[in-house]
Scaffold this motif. Structure first.
Motif, PDB file in Angstrom:
ATOM      1  N   VAL A 165     114.687 -11.990  34.834  1.00  0.00           N
ATOM      2  CA  VAL A 165     114.496 -11.416  33.842  1.00  0.00           C
ATOM      3  C   VAL A 165     113.427 -10.954  32.585  1.00  0.00           C
ATOM      4  O   VAL A 165     113.501 -10.181  32.602  1.00  0.00           O
ATOM      5  CB  VAL A 165     115.902 -12.498  32.895  1.00  0.00           C
ATOM      6  N   SER A 166     112.931 -12.096  32.769  1.00  0.00           N
ATOM      7  CA  SER A 166     111.565 -11.740  32.159  1.00  0.00           C
ATOM      8  C   SER A 166     110.552 -10.399  32.584  1.00  0.00           C
ATOM      9  O   SER A 166     110.065  -9.095  32.283  1.00  0.00           O
ATOM     10  CB  SER A 166     109.712 -12.637  32.663  1.00  0.00           C
ATOM     11  N   ASP A 167     111.422 -10.346  33.997  1.00  0.00           N
ATOM     12  CA  ASP A 167     110.792  -8.650  34.138  1.00  0.00           C
ATOM     13  C   ASP A 167     111.083  -7.911  33.712  1.00  0.00           C
ATOM     14  O   ASP A 167     110.832  -6.765  34.024  1.00  0.00           O
ATOM     15  CB  ASP A 167     110.563  -9.042  35.762  1.00  0.00           C
ATOM     16  N   ASN A 168     112.363  -7.299  34.061  1.00  0.00           N
ATOM     17  CA  ASN A 168     113.302  -6.872  33.452  1.00  0.00           C
ATOM     18  C   ASN A 168     112.935  -6.487  32.031  1.00  0.00           C
ATOM     19  O   ASN A 168     112.748  -4.938  31.384  1.00  0.00           O
ATOM     20  CB  ASN A 168     114.939  -6.668  33.365  1.00  0.00           C
ATOM     21  N   CYS A 188     121.198  13.175  27.472  1.00  0.00           N
ATOM     22  CA  CYS A 188     120.265  11.796  27.984  1.00  0.00           C
ATOM     23  C   CYS A 188     120.103  10.868  28.496  1.00  0.00           C
ATOM     24  O   CYS A 188     121.203  10.968  29.480  1.00  0.00           O
ATOM     25  CB  CYS A 188     121.323  11.361  26.245  1.00  0.00           C
ATOM     26  N   ASP A 189     119.659  10.194  28.629  1.00  0.00           N
ATOM     27  CA  ASP A 189     118.992   9.488  30.175  1.00  0.00           C
ATOM     28  C   ASP A 189     118.790   7.629  29.535  1.00  0.00           C
ATOM     29  O   ASP A 189     118.536   7.406  28.698  1.00  0.00           O
ATOM     30  CB  ASP A 189     117.969   9.318  30.782  1.00  0.00           C
ATOM     31  N   VAL A 190     120.169   7.342  30.397  1.00  0.00           N
ATOM     32  CA  VAL A 190     120.238   5.865  29.332  1.00  0.00           C
ATOM     33  C   VAL A 190     119.719   4.644  30.740  1.00  0.00           C
ATOM     34  O   VAL A 190     119.924   5.388  31.990  1.00  0.00           O
ATOM     35  CB  VAL A 190     122.066   5.453  29.630  1.00  0.00           C
ATOM     36  N   ILE A 191     118.666   3.635  30.539  1.00  0.00           N
ATOM     37  CA  ILE A 191     119.220   2.665  31.749  1.00  0.00           C
ATOM     38  C   ILE A 191     119.484   1.405  31.010  1.00  0.00           C
ATOM     39  O   ILE A 191     118.916   1.102  30.099  1.00  0.00           O
ATOM     40  CB  ILE A 191     117.024   2.780  31.486  1.00  0.00           C
ATOM     41  N   VAL A 192     119.872   0.673  32.712  1.00  0.00           N
ATOM     42  CA  VAL A 192     120.582  -0.619  31.713  1.00  0.00           C
ATOM     43  C   VAL A 192     120.561  -1.452  32.886  1.00  0.00           C
ATOM     44  O   VAL A 192     119.801  -1.155  34.087  1.00  0.00           O
ATOM     45  CB  VAL A 192     122.164   0.086  32.017  1.00  0.00           C
ATOM     46  N   GLY A 193     120.689  -2.712  32.825  1.00  0.00           N
ATOM     47  CA  GLY A 193     121.148  -3.449  34.624  1.00  0.00           C
ATOM     48  C   GLY A 193     121.355  -2.869  35.285  1.00  0.00           C
ATOM     49  O   GLY A 193     122.634  -2.663  35.227  1.00  0.00           O
ATOM     50  N   LYS A 194     121.660  -3.085  36.633  1.00  0.00           N
ATOM     51  CA  LYS A 194     122.359  -3.660  37.202  1.00  0.00           C
ATOM     52  C   LYS A 194     124.004  -3.878  37.314  1.00  0.00           C
ATOM     53  O   LYS A 194     125.384  -3.416  37.748  1.00  0.00           O
ATOM     54  CB  LYS A 194     122.037  -4.021  38.792  1.00  0.00           C
ATOM     55  N   ASP A 195     124.271  -5.242  36.240  1.00  0.00           N
ATOM     56  CA  ASP A 195     124.931  -5.715  36.299  1.00  0.00           C
ATOM     57  C   ASP A 195     126.253  -4.251  35.059  1.00  0.00           C
ATOM     58  O   ASP A 195     127.629  -4.880  34.587  1.00  0.00           O
ATOM     59  CB  ASP A 195     125.347  -6.978  35.571  1.00  0.00           C
ATOM     60  N   ASP A 196     125.521  -4.060  34.281  1.00  0.00           N
ATOM     61  CA  ASP A 196     126.295  -2.670  33.468  1.00  0.00           C
ATOM     62  C   ASP A 196     126.693  -1.609  34.189  1.00  0.00           C
ATOM     63  O   ASP A 196     126.848  -0.052  33.053  1.00  0.00           O
ATOM     64  CB  ASP A 196     125.565  -3.068  32.708  1.00  0.00           C
ATOM     65  N   VAL A 197     126.908  -1.651  35.448  1.00  0.00           N
ATOM     66  CA  VAL A 197     127.500  -0.044  35.879  1.00  0.00           C
ATOM     67  C   VAL A 197     129.058  -0.091  36.762  1.00  0.00           C
ATOM     68  O   VAL A 197     129.310   1.108  37.661  1.00  0.00           O
ATOM     69  CB  VAL A 197     126.787   0.309  37.137  1.00  0.00           C
ATOM     70  N   THR A 198     129.210  -0.961  35.836  1.00  0.00           N
ATOM     71  CA  THR A 198     130.916  -0.490  36.113  1.00  0.00           C
ATOM     72  C   THR A 198     132.126   0.575  35.425  1.00  0.00           C
ATOM     73  O   THR A 198     131.412   0.621  34.585  1.00  0.00           O
ATOM     74  CB  THR A 198     132.120  -2.136  35.828  1.00  0.00           C
ATOM     75  N   ASP A 199     133.111   0.973  35.717  1.00  0.00           N
ATOM     76  CA  ASP A 199     133.633   1.899  35.532  1.00  0.00           C
ATOM     77  C   ASP A 199     134.188   1.838  34.290  1.00  0.00           C
ATOM     78  O   ASP A 199     133.181   2.745  33.044  1.00  0.00           O
ATOM     79  CB  ASP A 199     135.173   2.300  36.051  1.00  0.00           C
ATOM     80  N   GLU A 200     134.426   0.344  33.720  1.00  0.00           N
ATOM     81  CA  GLU A 200     134.580   0.397  32.271  1.00  0.00           C
ATOM     82  C   GLU A 200     133.053   0.566  31.603  1.00  0.00           C
ATOM     83  O   GLU A 200     133.347   0.509  30.173  1.00  0.00           O
ATOM     84  CB  GLU A 200     135.216  -1.145  32.310  1.00  0.00           C
ATOM     85  N   LYS A 201     132.560  -0.372  31.659  1.00  0.00           N
ATOM     86  CA  LYS A 201     131.132  -0.365  31.267  1.00  0.00           C
ATOM     87  C   LYS A 201     129.922   0.950  30.590  1.00  0.00           C
ATOM     88  O   LYS A 201     129.758   1.726  29.846  1.00  0.00           O
ATOM     89  CB  LYS A 201     130.486  -1.713  31.384  1.00  0.00           C
ATOM     90  N   ARG A 202     130.818   1.778  31.747  1.00  0.00           N
ATOM     91  CA  ARG A 202     129.649   2.891  31.840  1.00  0.00           C
ATOM     92  C   ARG A 202     131.071   3.936  30.898  1.00  0.00           C
ATOM     93  O   ARG A 202     129.973   4.459  30.295  1.00  0.00           O
ATOM     94  CB  ARG A 202     130.351   3.303  33.267  1.00  0.00           C
ATOM     95  N   ALA A 203     131.889   3.785  30.691  1.00  0.00           N
ATOM     96  CA  ALA A 203     132.393   4.482  29.642  1.00  0.00           C
ATOM     97  C   ALA A 203     132.679   4.089  28.280  1.00  0.00           C
ATOM     98  O   ALA A 203     132.592   4.707  27.341  1.00  0.00           O
ATOM     99  CB  ALA A 203     134.356   4.161  29.951  1.00  0.00           C
ATOM    100  N   GLN A 204     132.264   2.583  27.976  1.00  0.00           N
ATOM    101  CA  GLN A 204     131.828   1.966  26.582  1.00  0.00           C
ATOM    102  C   GLN A 204     130.113   2.925  26.479  1.00  0.00           C
ATOM    103  O   GLN A 204     130.172   3.001  25.329  1.00  0.00           O
ATOM    104  CB  GLN A 204     131.361   0.637  26.641  1.00  0.00           C
ATOM    105  N   ILE A 205     129.560   2.196  27.774  1.00  0.00           N
ATOM    106  CA  ILE A 205     128.157   3.172  27.062  1.00  0.00           C
ATOM    107  C   ILE A 205     128.543   4.785  26.612  1.00  0.00           C
ATOM    108  O   ILE A 205     127.705   5.719  25.750  1.00  0.00           O
ATOM    109  CB  ILE A 205     127.352   2.806  28.254  1.00  0.00           C
TER     110      ILE A 205
END
Length: 200
Positions: A82-85, A162-179
Protein backbone atom coordinates in the motif's frame (compact mmCIF):
# COMPACT_ATOMS: atom_id res chain seq x y z
CA UNK A 1 22.97 -13.74 19.26
CA UNK A 2 25.14 -14.43 22.39
CA UNK A 3 22.00 -14.66 24.50
CA UNK A 4 20.63 -17.43 22.26
CA UNK A 5 23.90 -19.40 22.28
CA UNK A 6 24.10 -19.19 26.07
CA UNK A 7 20.56 -20.57 26.43
CA UNK A 8 21.35 -23.44 24.03
CA UNK A 9 24.50 -24.35 26.01
CA UNK A 10 22.49 -24.48 29.25
CA UNK A 11 19.89 -26.76 27.64
CA UNK A 12 22.55 -29.08 26.21
CA UNK A 13 24.43 -29.25 29.54
CA UNK A 14 21.19 -30.02 31.39
CA UNK A 15 20.36 -32.82 28.95
CA UNK A 16 23.87 -34.30 29.29
CA UNK A 17 23.58 -34.33 33.10
CA UNK A 18 20.15 -35.93 32.91
CA UNK A 19 21.46 -38.64 30.58
CA UNK A 20 24.26 -39.37 33.03
CA UNK A 21 21.76 -39.61 35.89
CA UNK A 22 19.53 -41.90 33.82
CA UNK A 23 22.49 -44.13 33.01
CA UNK A 24 23.37 -44.43 36.68
CA UNK A 25 19.77 -45.01 37.72
CA UNK A 26 19.14 -47.62 35.02
CA UNK A 27 22.23 -49.48 36.11
CA UNK A 28 21.43 -49.26 39.82
CA UNK A 29 17.65 -49.34 39.84
CA UNK A 30 15.73 -50.14 36.67
CA UNK A 31 12.34 -49.26 38.26
CA UNK A 32 13.24 -45.57 38.32
CA UNK A 33 14.00 -45.45 34.59
CA UNK A 34 10.44 -44.52 33.61
CA UNK A 35 10.49 -41.49 35.92
CA UNK A 36 13.82 -40.29 34.57
CA UNK A 37 12.55 -40.75 31.02
CA UNK A 38 9.57 -38.50 31.78
CA UNK A 39 11.93 -35.85 33.16
CA UNK A 40 14.04 -35.95 29.99
CA UNK A 41 10.93 -35.71 27.80
CA UNK A 42 9.82 -32.64 29.72
CA UNK A 43 13.25 -31.03 29.37
CA UNK A 44 13.35 -31.76 25.63
CA UNK A 45 9.92 -30.15 25.15
CA UNK A 46 11.08 -27.11 27.09
CA UNK A 47 14.28 -26.96 25.02
CA UNK A 48 12.27 -27.12 21.79
CA UNK A 49 10.00 -24.28 22.91
CA UNK A 50 13.04 -22.32 24.02
CA UNK A 51 14.71 -22.86 20.62
CA UNK A 52 11.66 -21.40 18.85
CA UNK A 53 11.76 -18.43 21.19
CA UNK A 54 15.49 -17.97 20.64
CA UNK A 55 15.16 -18.16 16.82
CA UNK A 56 12.52 -15.41 16.88
CA UNK A 57 14.66 -13.30 19.19
CA UNK A 58 17.72 -13.89 16.97
CA UNK A 59 15.88 -12.84 13.80
CA UNK A 60 14.55 -9.79 15.59
CA UNK A 61 18.05 -8.80 16.76
CA UNK A 62 19.61 -9.34 13.32
CA UNK A 63 16.94 -7.48 11.34
CA UNK A 64 16.26 -4.74 13.86
CA UNK A 65 12.58 -5.73 13.92
CA UNK A 66 10.41 -6.46 16.93
CA UNK A 67 9.19 -10.01 17.56
CA UNK A 68 5.62 -8.80 16.92
CA UNK A 69 6.67 -7.47 13.49
CA UNK A 70 8.22 -10.83 12.60
CA UNK A 71 5.13 -12.77 13.66
CA UNK A 72 2.95 -10.37 11.61
CA UNK A 73 5.11 -10.55 8.47
CA UNK A 74 2.12 -10.95 6.12
CA UNK A 75 0.54 -7.79 7.43
CA UNK A 76 3.86 -5.97 7.01
CA UNK A 77 4.09 -7.03 3.34
CA UNK A 78 0.54 -5.78 2.67
CA UNK A 79 1.26 -2.46 4.36
CA UNK A 80 4.45 -2.16 2.32
CA UNK A 81 2.51 -2.69 -0.93
CA UNK A 82 0.00 0.00 0.00
CA UNK A 83 2.84 2.35 0.86
CA UNK A 84 4.54 1.63 -2.49
CA UNK A 85 1.32 2.50 -4.35
CA UNK A 86 1.00 5.76 -2.45
CA UNK A 87 4.63 6.63 -3.24
CA UNK A 88 4.11 5.81 -6.93
CA UNK A 89 1.02 8.05 -7.10
CA UNK A 90 2.87 10.88 -5.36
CA UNK A 91 5.74 10.61 -7.88
CA UNK A 92 3.34 10.60 -10.87
CA UNK A 93 1.54 13.69 -9.58
CA UNK A 94 4.80 15.46 -8.86
CA UNK A 95 6.08 14.68 -12.37
CA UNK A 96 2.80 15.91 -13.86
CA UNK A 97 3.05 19.22 -11.97
CA UNK A 98 6.71 19.69 -12.94
CA UNK A 99 5.91 19.25 -16.65
CA UNK A 100 2.93 21.60 -16.38
CA UNK A 101 5.02 24.19 -14.53
CA UNK A 102 7.68 24.06 -17.27
CA UNK A 103 5.01 24.48 -19.98
CA UNK A 104 3.48 27.45 -18.17
CA UNK A 105 6.88 29.08 -17.84
CA UNK A 106 7.46 28.67 -21.60
CA UNK A 107 4.04 30.13 -22.38
CA UNK A 108 4.65 33.05 -20.04
CA UNK A 109 7.88 33.84 -21.93
CA UNK A 110 5.87 34.00 -25.17
CA UNK A 111 3.25 36.25 -23.58
CA UNK A 112 5.94 38.58 -22.21
CA UNK A 113 7.94 38.70 -25.49
CA UNK A 114 7.41 42.16 -27.00
CA UNK A 115 8.69 41.10 -30.43
CA UNK A 116 5.86 38.59 -30.99
CA UNK A 117 2.52 39.42 -32.60
CA UNK A 118 -0.71 39.75 -30.66
CA UNK A 119 -2.06 36.61 -32.36
CA UNK A 120 0.92 34.58 -31.08
CA UNK A 121 0.49 36.01 -27.61
CA UNK A 122 -3.24 35.26 -27.62
CA UNK A 123 -2.52 31.68 -28.64
CA UNK A 124 -0.12 31.36 -25.68
CA UNK A 125 -2.71 32.88 -23.33
CA UNK A 126 -5.36 30.42 -24.57
CA UNK A 127 -2.97 27.53 -24.02
CA UNK A 128 -2.20 28.80 -20.50
CA UNK A 129 -5.93 28.95 -19.74
CA UNK A 130 -6.37 25.39 -21.04
CA UNK A 131 -3.55 24.11 -18.82
CA UNK A 132 -5.14 25.75 -15.78
CA UNK A 133 -8.57 24.33 -16.64
CA UNK A 134 -7.14 20.84 -17.15
CA UNK A 135 -5.35 21.01 -13.80
CA UNK A 136 -8.58 22.01 -12.06
CA UNK A 137 -10.58 19.24 -13.74
CA UNK A 138 -7.94 16.67 -12.75
CA UNK A 139 -8.12 17.76 -9.11
CA UNK A 140 -11.94 17.77 -9.13
CA UNK A 141 -12.10 14.28 -10.66
CA UNK A 142 -9.45 12.85 -8.29
CA UNK A 143 -11.26 14.34 -5.29
CA UNK A 144 -14.62 12.84 -6.28
CA UNK A 145 -13.08 9.46 -7.12
CA UNK A 146 -11.36 9.40 -3.72
CA UNK A 147 -14.67 10.27 -2.04
CA UNK A 148 -16.23 7.28 -3.83
CA UNK A 149 -13.61 4.93 -2.38
CA UNK A 150 -10.97 4.85 -5.13
CA UNK A 151 -7.59 5.10 -3.38
CA UNK A 152 -4.34 6.36 -4.90
CA UNK A 153 -6.03 7.50 -8.11
CA UNK A 154 -4.36 9.70 -10.73
CA UNK A 155 -6.24 11.62 -13.44
CA UNK A 156 -4.33 13.20 -16.32
CA UNK A 157 -5.97 15.33 -19.03
CA UNK A 158 -4.30 16.34 -22.28
CA UNK A 159 -5.54 17.15 -25.80
CA UNK A 160 -9.13 16.22 -25.05
CA UNK A 161 -8.17 12.80 -23.67
CA UNK A 162 -8.20 11.56 -20.08
CA UNK A 163 -5.97 8.88 -18.57
CA UNK A 164 -6.98 7.41 -15.21
CA UNK A 165 -4.70 5.24 -13.07
CA UNK A 166 -6.31 3.18 -10.29
CA UNK A 167 -5.50 0.11 -8.19
CA UNK A 168 -5.88 -3.41 -9.61
CA UNK A 169 -9.02 -4.03 -7.56
CA UNK A 170 -10.79 -1.06 -9.18
CA UNK A 171 -11.22 -2.50 -12.70
CA UNK A 172 -14.45 -4.46 -12.37
CA UNK A 173 -17.14 -3.56 -14.90
CA UNK A 174 -19.17 -1.79 -12.22
CA UNK A 175 -16.25 0.27 -10.96
CA UNK A 176 -15.06 1.07 -14.48
CA UNK A 177 -18.52 2.44 -15.30
CA UNK A 178 -18.45 4.51 -12.12
CA UNK A 179 -15.03 5.96 -13.00
CA UNK A 180 -16.14 6.82 -16.53
CA UNK A 181 -19.30 8.51 -15.22
CA UNK A 182 -17.30 10.70 -12.83
CA UNK A 183 -14.77 11.65 -15.52
CA UNK A 184 -17.53 12.57 -17.99
CA UNK A 185 -19.29 14.74 -15.41
CA UNK A 186 -16.15 16.55 -14.29
CA UNK A 187 -14.34 16.93 -17.63
CA UNK A 188 -16.96 16.62 -20.42
CA UNK A 189 -14.70 14.02 -22.07
CA UNK A 190 -16.50 11.14 -23.80
CA UNK A 191 -16.08 7.40 -23.20
CA UNK A 192 -13.97 6.93 -26.33
CA UNK A 193 -11.30 9.28 -24.97
CA UNK A 194 -11.13 7.87 -21.44
CA UNK A 195 -8.39 5.30 -20.81
CA UNK A 196 -8.31 3.46 -17.47
CA UNK A 197 -5.06 1.77 -16.44
CA UNK A 198 -4.04 -0.09 -13.27
CA UNK A 199 -1.03 -0.02 -11.00
CA UNK A 200 0.85 -3.35 -10.90
Amino acid sequence: MKKGSHKNQIVITTLALLLAVVGYISYDNRDMFATAKDVISTEVDAASANADEVSTETVAMETGSTEEEILNAGETVLTSAVSDNANYVAQVKLGREQVRSTNKASLQEIIDNASLSEAEKKSAVDEMVKLTQNAQMEVDAETLLSAKGFENVVVSISDGCCDVIVGKDDVTDEKRAQIEDIIKRKTNIGDANIVISTMD
